[in-house]
Design a protein around this motif. Structure first.
Motif, mmCIF file in Angstrom:
data_model
loop_
_atom_site.group_PDB
_atom_site.id
_atom_site.type_symbol
_atom_site.label_atom_id
_atom_site.label_comp_id
_atom_site.label_asym_id
_atom_site.label_seq_id
_atom_site.Cartn_x
_atom_site.Cartn_y
_atom_site.Cartn_z
ATOM 1 N N THR A 1 0.825 -1.212 0.000
ATOM 2 C CA THR A 1 0.000 0.000 0.000
ATOM 3 C C THR A 1 0.860 1.264 0.000
ATOM 4 O O THR A 1 0.328 2.365 0.160
ATOM 5 C CB THR A 1 -0.912 0.017 1.238
ATOM 6 N N GLY B 1 0.578 2.971 3.449
ATOM 7 C CA GLY B 1 -0.746 3.516 3.671
ATOM 8 C C GLY B 1 -1.060 3.642 5.152
ATOM 9 O O GLY B 1 -0.279 3.263 6.018
ATOM 10 N N SER B 2 -2.244 4.151 5.467
ATOM 11 C CA SER B 2 -2.644 4.336 6.863
ATOM 12 C C SER B 2 -2.792 2.984 7.533
ATOM 13 O O SER B 2 -2.983 1.951 6.882
ATOM 14 C CB SER B 2 -3.968 5.101 6.940
ATOM 15 N N THR C 1 -5.284 1.957 9.234
ATOM 16 C CA THR C 1 -6.637 1.431 8.976
ATOM 17 C C THR C 1 -6.682 0.712 7.637
ATOM 18 O O THR C 1 -7.255 -0.378 7.510
ATOM 19 C CB THR C 1 -7.662 2.583 8.985
ATOM 20 N N GLU C 2 -6.064 1.304 6.605
ATOM 21 C CA GLU C 2 -6.031 0.674 5.284
ATOM 22 C C GLU C 2 -5.280 -0.645 5.331
ATOM 23 O O GLU C 2 -5.719 -1.648 4.752
ATOM 24 C CB GLU C 2 -5.361 1.621 4.291
#
Length: 450
Positions: free
Chosen positions: A279, A282-283, A285-286
């Motif tokens: 990702t 990425g965050s 959560t992601e």
């Protein structure tokens, strides 16, 4: 998690004067045990989500991270056999209750560590207390589900493993977006203390002690379990614990489980880091949401493979087949390009390493009598889970040494290959004694034919 009544139950309940095999046990025993162990698995694996977001606070190298993940399994060894014996001779219900409270406190303690050495000690303590839960629950299920249902019962309970990741990986990611890693570890250690109350009032050690089924149903079920035991050949030498654990089948089961767990935990504990790379940082959560996808597919594969195993009784094929698929997916995942294709292969690997659970843990009950199977399963789980130390640490150490995860994942694939080979070519019961030949095939003989 409530399962429909298997067709075998319905058939077994037909006929004049015969009580139906109690169906409620699928809705009482398994969901309570599954949720309990889902909490255990959360406290075991949440560190894999937390580690990439500790931002160097404890100054952990890749090898240190592997040690934090893997030292859990060193502690995991010690209570396997004692807890199995306590569950069989005293009470599985009480044994699990005590361990549940202890592991909840140990999980909360992980939030207060100030050095990596303290983190090692806290994770070791968590593994120490969690270690006895697995064999104790297997003993509990053996008192509620006959052999013809054992793989399905095991798989439905063990479905808590991927289910915990489906639910908790996104939850941990969401919590990390709004709280520090210390609060995440602390708060996730609280639920076992609450669930201990539910466990105490909802679970009974055996059908005769349960309040939610009729006495006739309990008697019918215990009769079926007694028939399973009577069908097994009497062990030579009186069935002592020492003779049981020295049987070639038990030693091979330990080998299979060790190499399987080396690949399994090396994959699952490092999966969030791989997803984070896919990702592009990425965050949390992601990352948590994407991490849940492979485990959702693994959940379906566990249940389907266990149902096939119970229907065909081909236990070895149900274990070895998925592992071979996992080998291919792990190796291909290191050479293909593109995030989507690598994610697909990660999903295949997750399915492959989870699917054998139900069939594998049905095998000891088919080969060993109840008086020795507790110790045998405890030993298999204790020594086999040392692979849970080897896998994460090898991946971390090899990543530090070579600068790439390729070598680590190649070792994981090799471990799965050894496990599949031992199942296919080694896991065969010893020949029946002369006195047994000419009689009805024993459970062990039937297993050898599959």
């Amino acid at each position: 998690m409530t399962a429909p009544v298997p067709a075998g139950d319905q058939a077994a309940g037909q006929g004049a004067g015969r009580a139906a095999v109690p169906a409620k046990r699928w809705g009482y025993v398994i969901p309570v045990a599954a949720f309990m162990y889902m909490l255990a698995y959360l406290d075991r694996n949440n560190v894999s989500v937390v580690l990439p977001y500790m931002h160097g606070e404890l100054r952990l190298s890749h090898a240190d991270m592997g040690m934090v993940s893997g030292i859990f399994f060193v502690g995991y060894v010690f209570l396997q056999i004692p807890a199995a014996v306590l569950a069989q001779r005293w009470s599985a219900r009480k044994t699990v209750l005590i361990l549940m409270v202890a592991w909840g406190l140990a999980a909360m303690a992980c939030a207060f560590v100030q050095t990596k050495e303290q983190f090692y000690v806290a994770r070791f303590a968590l593994g120490f207390f969690e270690g006895g839960v697995w064999p104790a629950v297997l003993i509990l299920l053996a008192s509620w589900f006959p052999l013809r249902e054992r793989a399905r019962a095991n798989a439905l309970w063990m479905a808590c493993l991927p289910l915990s990741s489906i639910i908790m990986a996104p939850l941990s990611g969401l919590m990390l977006d709004h709280a520090s890693w210390r609060w995440v570890l602390f708060l996730q250690g609280v639920p076992p203390l609450v669930w201990a109350v539910v466990w105490w009032f909802a679970v009974a050690d055996r059908p005769a002690q349960a309040r939610w089924i009729s006495r006739a149903e309990a008697a019918h079920l215990e009769s079926a379990l007694a028939a399973d035991e009577a069908a097994k050949p009497a062990p030579a030498g009186g069935g002592s614990y020492l003779k049981a654990v020295r049987r070639p089948q038990v030693l091979l089961l330990i080998g299979v489980y060790f190499f399987w767990m080396t690949g399994f935990y090396g994959f699952s504990l490092w999966l969030p880091s791989v997803v984070k790379e896919l990702t592009h940082d990425g965050s949390s959560t992601e990352v948590g949401l994407l991490t849940a996808i492979p485990f959702a597919l693994a959940l379906g594969a566990m249940v389907a493979n266990a149902a096939w195993s119970d229907r065909t009784r081909r236990r070895r094929s149900a274990v070895a087949g998925p592992l071979v698929a996992g080998i291919a997916a792990l190796l291909l995942g290191q050479v293909v390009e593109g995030g989507f294709l690598r994610m697909v292969l990660l999903c295949v690997t997750a399915v492959a390493v989870y699917a054998p659970y139900g069939p594998f843990w049905a095998i000891p009950g088919e080969l060993l009598r109840l008086e020795v199977v507790a110790v045998a399963m405890g030993l298999v789980n204790a020594l086999g889970n040392l692979g849970g130390f080897a896998g994460p640490y090898l991946v971390g150490w090899l990543t530090d040494t070579t600068g790439t995860q390729l070598t680590g994942f190649a070792v994981l694939a090799g471990s799965l290959a050894v496990a599949a080979g031992l199942v296919t070519f080694g896991l065969r019961p010893a020949p029946a004694a002369p006195a047994e030949r000419g009689s009805q095939p024993s459970a062990a003989t039937r297993f050898a034919q599959r």
